[in-house]
Each structure stands twice: as structure tokens, then as C-alpha cells.
Design a protein around this motif. Structure first.
Motif, PDB file in Angstrom:
ATOM      1  N   GLN A 243      76.626  55.039   5.134  1.00 45.60           N
ATOM      2  CA  GLN A 243      77.931  55.691   5.114  1.00 45.60           C
ATOM      3  C   GLN A 243      78.039  56.745   6.212  1.00 45.60           C
ATOM      4  N   LYS A 244      76.952  57.478   6.478  1.00 48.39           N
ATOM      5  CA  LYS A 244      76.973  58.488   7.534  1.00 48.39           C
ATOM      6  C   LYS A 244      77.112  57.849   8.906  1.00 48.39           C
ATOM      7  N   LEU A 245      76.511  56.686   9.069  1.00 45.71           N
ATOM      8  CA  LEU A 245      76.614  55.994  10.351  1.00 45.71           C
ATOM      9  C   LEU A 245      77.991  55.376  10.542  1.00 45.71           C
ATOM     10  N   ALA A 246      78.676  55.074   9.443  1.00 46.19           N
ATOM     11  CA  ALA A 246      80.010  54.477   9.545  1.00 46.19           C
ATOM     12  C   ALA A 246      81.096  55.531   9.696  1.00 46.19           C
ATOM     13  N   ASP A 247      80.915  56.715   9.076  1.00 48.74           N
ATOM     14  CA  ASP A 247      81.948  57.747   9.096  1.00 48.74           C
ATOM     15  C   ASP A 247      81.860  58.651  10.324  1.00 48.74           C
ATOM     16  N   ASN A 248      80.652  58.818  10.898  1.00 49.65           N
ATOM     17  CA  ASN A 248      80.470  59.714  12.025  1.00 49.65           C
ATOM     18  C   ASN A 248      80.474  58.947  13.344  1.00 49.65           C
ATOM     19  N   ALA A 249      80.736  59.684  14.421  1.00 55.37           N
ATOM     20  CA  ALA A 249      80.704  59.085  15.759  1.00 55.37           C
ATOM     21  C   ALA A 249      79.255  58.777  16.148  1.00 55.37           C
ATOM     22  N   VAL A 250      79.016  57.540  16.557  1.00 53.25           N
ATOM     23  CA  VAL A 250      77.677  57.090  16.942  1.00 53.25           C
ATOM     24  C   VAL A 250      77.669  56.823  18.443  1.00 53.25           C
ATOM     25  N   THR A 251      76.763  57.476  19.146  1.00 51.26           N
ATOM     26  CA  THR A 251      76.591  57.232  20.579  1.00 51.26           C
ATOM     27  C   THR A 251      75.450  56.238  20.765  1.00 51.26           C
ATOM     28  N   ASN A 252      75.776  55.095  21.336  1.00 53.69           N
ATOM     29  CA  ASN A 252      74.776  54.050  21.571  1.00 53.69           C
ATOM     30  C   ASN A 252      74.370  54.103  23.044  1.00 53.69           C
ATOM     31  N   PHE A 253      73.252  54.770  23.312  1.00 54.69           N
ATOM     32  CA  PHE A 253      72.808  54.927  24.691  1.00 54.69           C
ATOM     33  C   PHE A 253      72.336  53.603  25.289  1.00 54.69           C
ATOM     34  N   SER A 254      71.879  52.687  24.448  1.00 50.66           N
ATOM     35  CA  SER A 254      71.416  51.395  24.954  1.00 50.66           C
ATOM     36  C   SER A 254      72.552  50.551  25.518  1.00 50.66           C
ATOM     37  N   ALA A 255      73.781  50.862  25.114  1.00 49.49           N
ATOM     38  CA  ALA A 255      74.934  50.108  25.611  1.00 49.49           C
ATOM     39  C   ALA A 255      75.537  50.716  26.872  1.00 49.49           C
ATOM     40  N   MET A 256      74.929  51.776  27.401  1.00 47.38           N
ATOM     41  CA  MET A 256      75.449  52.407  28.611  1.00 47.38           C
ATOM     42  C   MET A 256      75.331  51.466  29.806  1.00 47.38           C
ATOM     43  N   ILE A 257      76.359  51.508  30.676  1.00 46.04           N
ATOM     44  CA  ILE A 257      76.294  50.770  31.939  1.00 46.04           C
ATOM     45  C   ILE A 257      75.725  51.671  33.019  1.00 46.04           C
ATOM     46  N   HIS A 258      76.207  52.920  33.067  1.00 51.28           N
ATOM     47  CA  HIS A 258      75.699  53.932  33.991  1.00 51.28           C
ATOM     48  C   HIS A 258      75.509  55.230  33.208  1.00 51.28           C
ATOM     49  N   ARG A 259      74.806  56.173  33.826  1.00 50.16           N
ATOM     50  CA  ARG A 259      74.563  57.459  33.173  1.00 50.16           C
ATOM     51  C   ARG A 259      75.221  58.573  33.989  1.00 50.16           C
ATOM     52  N   ARG A 260      75.874  59.493  33.309  1.00 50.42           N
ATOM     53  CA  ARG A 260      76.720  60.493  33.952  1.00 50.42           C
ATOM     54  C   ARG A 260      75.980  61.778  34.264  1.00 50.42           C
ATOM     55  N   ILE A 261      76.384  62.421  35.375  1.00 48.47           N
ATOM     56  CA  ILE A 261      75.995  63.795  35.717  1.00 48.47           C
ATOM     57  C   ILE A 261      77.282  64.585  35.893  1.00 48.47           C
ATOM     58  N   TYR A 262      77.431  65.657  35.154  1.00 46.86           N
ATOM     59  CA  TYR A 262      78.657  66.456  35.181  1.00 46.86           C
ATOM     60  C   TYR A 262      78.266  67.924  35.226  1.00 46.86           C
ATOM     61  N   TRP A 263      78.480  68.549  36.404  1.00 43.83           N
ATOM     62  CA  TRP A 263      78.092  69.943  36.604  1.00 43.83           C
ATOM     63  C   TRP A 263      79.289  70.770  37.049  1.00 43.83           C
ATOM     64  N   ALA A 264      79.214  72.059  36.774  1.00 43.62           N
ATOM     65  CA  ALA A 264      80.116  73.060  37.350  1.00 43.62           C
ATOM     66  C   ALA A 264      79.249  74.011  38.173  1.00 43.62           C
ATOM     67  N   ILE A 265      79.392  73.946  39.507  1.00 41.69           N
ATOM     68  CA  ILE A 265      78.573  74.745  40.419  1.00 41.69           C
ATOM     69  C   ILE A 265      79.372  75.995  40.783  1.00 41.69           C
ATOM     70  N   GLY A 266      78.888  77.151  40.362  1.00 42.14           N
ATOM     71  CA  GLY A 266      79.599  78.399  40.614  1.00 42.14           C
ATOM     72  C   GLY A 266      79.129  79.077  41.887  1.00 42.14           C
ATOM     73  N   LEU A 267      80.056  79.312  42.818  1.00 40.58           N
ATOM     74  CA  LEU A 267      79.752  80.003  44.078  1.00 40.58           C
ATOM     75  C   LEU A 267      80.401  81.384  44.070  1.00 40.58           C
ATOM     76  N   GLU A 268      79.826  82.286  44.858  1.00 41.01           N
ATOM     77  CA  GLU A 268      80.348  83.654  44.905  1.00 41.01           C
ATOM     78  C   GLU A 268      81.750  83.681  45.508  1.00 41.01           C
ATOM     79  N   TYR A 269      82.524  84.719  45.140  1.00 41.74           N
ATOM     80  CA  TYR A 269      83.890  84.838  45.642  1.00 41.74           C
ATOM     81  C   TYR A 269      83.941  85.168  47.132  1.00 41.74           C
ATOM     82  N   ARG A 270      82.849  85.654  47.677  1.00 42.31           N
ATOM     83  CA  ARG A 270      82.839  85.955  49.101  1.00 42.31           C
ATOM     84  C   ARG A 270      82.634  84.696  49.944  1.00 42.31           C
ATOM     85  N   THR A 271      82.456  83.547  49.274  1.00 46.50           N
ATOM     86  CA  THR A 271      82.317  82.290  50.007  1.00 46.50           C
ATOM     87  C   THR A 271      83.616  81.980  50.740  1.00 46.50           C
TER      88      THR A 271
END
Length: 381
Positions: A243-271
């Protein structure tokens, strides 16, 4: 002499009446018939079934091997049933014993038949492999288990009918009992239905790496009627209710086609603007030229000035790697992080860190005088 004659008369009476009115000689003969067929069973198994097994092992198909292996034990029991039949026929039992022996013989025949059918379900399930294109492997396994349960139920009902026990009232009683049990076992049925939904929807299969936030993350080892066995990466088994597997969101990593990289790179305001463009263009060029990353249109790629944050100018980096293997992905991400640092340092700018600026426009007029330590010159004056 009369004593001996009387003794012989008693012996003859015991021999002729025997057990339940059956001659002891007939009993011994019937027992001998049964023993002979028990010996024939061993010969039958050794010389016929074993030779058939050798012949089937030489064929190209495997279904005949599995079928013969499944039928070996039920078929080897046939000589025993035949021997019992001949022994009972020789005894010529009457009355209740005749009825009992008849029921016993029929029960053994039914048992052998359903035993053979039960064992043949597994070899015949090889033909159901084609169903795995439409349904998952666990669904086919559940179907096989259901058929086996039905065979056992029908076989048991047939034996009970032979002995004069009506199965209808028993089923009705079990139905009322089942209603009472269902009221107290709602979670069990919820988990059962959830398990069926998981298999039909193909959320995951055995061997998949899944994650359920707040519940478990690991590799699926078995999907049962009530729960699913997930092996965590520390090798600890976790039995998760379906029931927990049916009611909750399940992430299936084995079904991934590609893997994501998502960053926020903070630079100084004097840039400066030129520095921002240089950092952006060089990071984007590195990703496009690197075969470890996926380029558009296969997957999105963004290296853009995203927003003015509280203490930094944020550069958004959004890309995907070719590999989905976690260890390889970590290695690629590490190389990208080093490259980003090299580019930022080469551009002459720096990474920002959270900071707070305090601006004071006026100070109170009656503020105390700020004490300053006198210098050495002031001390000598």
C-alpha cells in the motif's frame, strides 16, 4: 488326542475367520501382491522412467525434460495404486470394509491425477513467457500460483466428495467466515490490491533500484502478495507494505535514460558582464565537447545567468549525463565541478558566499564617545 484336535480346530477357525471375516491366507496373499507391486515400482522407475529421461535429454527442446521430471513422482506411484487395487479385489471385502476400500482407492487415484496436474503447471508455465511482453514477470508468477491453488482446491474438494462430505456448506461457512475476517483484515486486502496495481502498472520489477521518500531506497528483490522485499544498499532487507508503494511517489532509477546535474553557481556581485559571459560560454563549451554529456535535442542543456540572489549572481547549470550508473555519474560530476572552478578562477572572478550588509544612515546625538587607544607619540607628548 482330543486336546490336539480341539487346538487344531481353534487354529483353523482363526485362520479362516482371520481379520474382519477375511481368511488370513488371503490377507497374506494380498499383502504379497502389494509388496510385489512395490518392487515393480522401483523397477518401473529405474528402467522405464530413467530411460525416458535419457531420451528426452538428447532432444533440443527443454519442455519434455521439465515435463518428465514433473511427472516422475506421480507416475511412479501408479504401480502402488494398481497393486492396492488388485489386493483389494483379491480380498473380496464386503459391507463397510468394501465401501471404505472403494473410497480409499478412488481417493488415491484422484490424488495421483491432481498431483500430476499440479506438477505439470510449472513446465507449462514456460509457454507463458510470451505473456511477459504484455505483463511483468511477477504477474505471470502470481498467475501460476493462483492456478496451483485452484488445482489443490479442486483436488481436495473431489476427495471430500468421494467420502460423502459436501463441499457446498463448507464453502458457505467459509464465506461467512471470510466476511468476518475481511472486516478485521482490511489492510491485508489493501496491500493485496496495491500489489496487483504495482504489477499491472509496471512501476518497477525485480532487480530495479527504487526510492520512496521517507520509506526506503534500495534494490527490489521480491514482490509478494502483501509486501515487497527491498534490499537497502547496506544489505539490510526491508519488507515494505504494498500500500505504501502504491500510494507514495516511487522513483525508479533503473528506468532512467540519462542522469541529471542541476546546479546554481553563485558568483560575486563585483563580477563584470564580460566575466559572466566568459564563465557561461566556457562551461557550456566544455559540456558540449565532452562525450560524457548528452547534447540537445536528446536532452536539454542550459548554462544561463538565472537570477540576482541576496548575495550572489546565480548561474544555472542544467545538463544530463550519458551514464545512469551512480559511481560513473559521481566521477563525471566531480570533473565538471573542478572545471567550473578552473573557469571561474581563469575569468578572474570568485564564488559568492552568504553575507549581510548593514547600512547606518544616522547615529543618535547623545551617543557615548568612542574610546581609541593612544599611540606612542601621543603618550610621549
Amino acid at each position: 488326542m482330543e486336546k490336539l484336535q480341539q487346538f487344531w480346530k481353534i487354529v483353523h477357525e482363526v485362520w479362516t475367520q482371520g481379520w474382519a471375516g477375511v481368511d488370513i491366507g488371503k490377507l497374506l496373499t494380498a499383502l504379497g501382491i502389494l509388496v510385489v507391486f512395490l518392487l515393480l515400482r522401483r523397477l518401473f522407475t529405474r528402467f522405464i522412467l530413467d530411460r525416458l529421461q535419457n531420451l528426452t535429454s538428447k532432444t533440443e527442446t527443454t519442455i519434455d525434460d521439465y515435463s518428465l521430471k514433473a511427472l516422475k513422482k506421480p507416475v511412479s506411484f501408479v504401480p502402488v495404486v494398481l497393486g492396492l487395487f488388485l489386493a483389494l479385489e483379491y480380498l473380496e471385502l464386503k459391507g463397510p470394509l468394501s465401501v471404505f476400500s472403494n473410497h480409499l482407492l478412488k481417493s488415491l487415484i484422484v490424488t495421483v491425477i491432481f498431483w500430476a496436474v499440479f506438477n505439470m503447471i510449472q513446465p507449462l508455465s514456460l509457454f507463458l513467457k510470451r505473456m511477459e511482453e504484455t505483463f511483468t514477470t511477477p504477474v505471470v508468477a502470481w498467475f501460476v500460483k493462483t492456478v496451483k491453488g485452484a488445482v489443490v482446491f479442486v483436488g481436495a474438494a473431489t476427495v471430500l466428495e468421494i467420502w460423502g462430505i459436501e463441499i457446498g456448506p463448507i464453502i458457505a461457512g467459509l464465506g461467512l467466515f471470510g466476511v468476518a475476517v475481511a472486516l478485521g483484515a482490511q489492510d491485508l486486502f489493501k496491500n493485496l490490491i496495491s500489489g496487483l496495481l504495482i504489477l499491472v502498472e509496471r512501476r518497477f520489477s525485480v532487480g530495479d533500484w527504487i526510492r520512496v521518500d521517507g520509506v526506503v531506497e534500495g534494490t527490489v528483490e521480491n514482490i509478494n502478495f502483501r509486501s515487497t522485499l527491498v534490499r537497502r544498499f547496506d544489505k539490510a532487507p526491508v519488507f515494505v507494505p504494498n500500500q505504501k508503494l502504491a500510494d507514495n511517489a516511487v522513483t525508479n532509477f533503473s528506468a532512467m535514460i540519462h542522469r541529471r546535474i542541476y546546479w546554481a553557481i553563485g558568483l560575486e556581485y563585483r563580477t563584470t558582464i564580460d566575466q559572466l559571459r566568459m564563465v557561461r560560454d566556457e562551461i557550456e563549451a566544455y559540456i558540449i565537447e565532452n562525450p560524457d554529456f548528452v547534447n540537445p535535442p536528446k536532452a536539454p542543456l542550459f548554462v544561463r545567468v538565472d537570477k540576482f540572489n541576496n548575495s550572489s549572481i546565480d548561474l544555472m547549470l542544467y545538463c544530463f549525463t550519458e551514464t545512469t550508473v551512480w559511481g560513473d555519474w559521481l566521477q563525471i560530476k566531480e570533473a565538471l565541478a573542478i572545471k567550473v572552478k578552473e573557469v571561474v578562477e581563469k575569468a578572474g572572478c570568485a564564488f559568492a558566499f552568504p553575507s549581510t550588509s548593514l547600512y547606518v544612515e544616522t547615529l543618535p546625538e547623545d551617543r557615548p564617545e568612542i574610546f581609541t587607544v593612544p599611540s606612542e607619540k601621543e603618550k610621549r607628548a
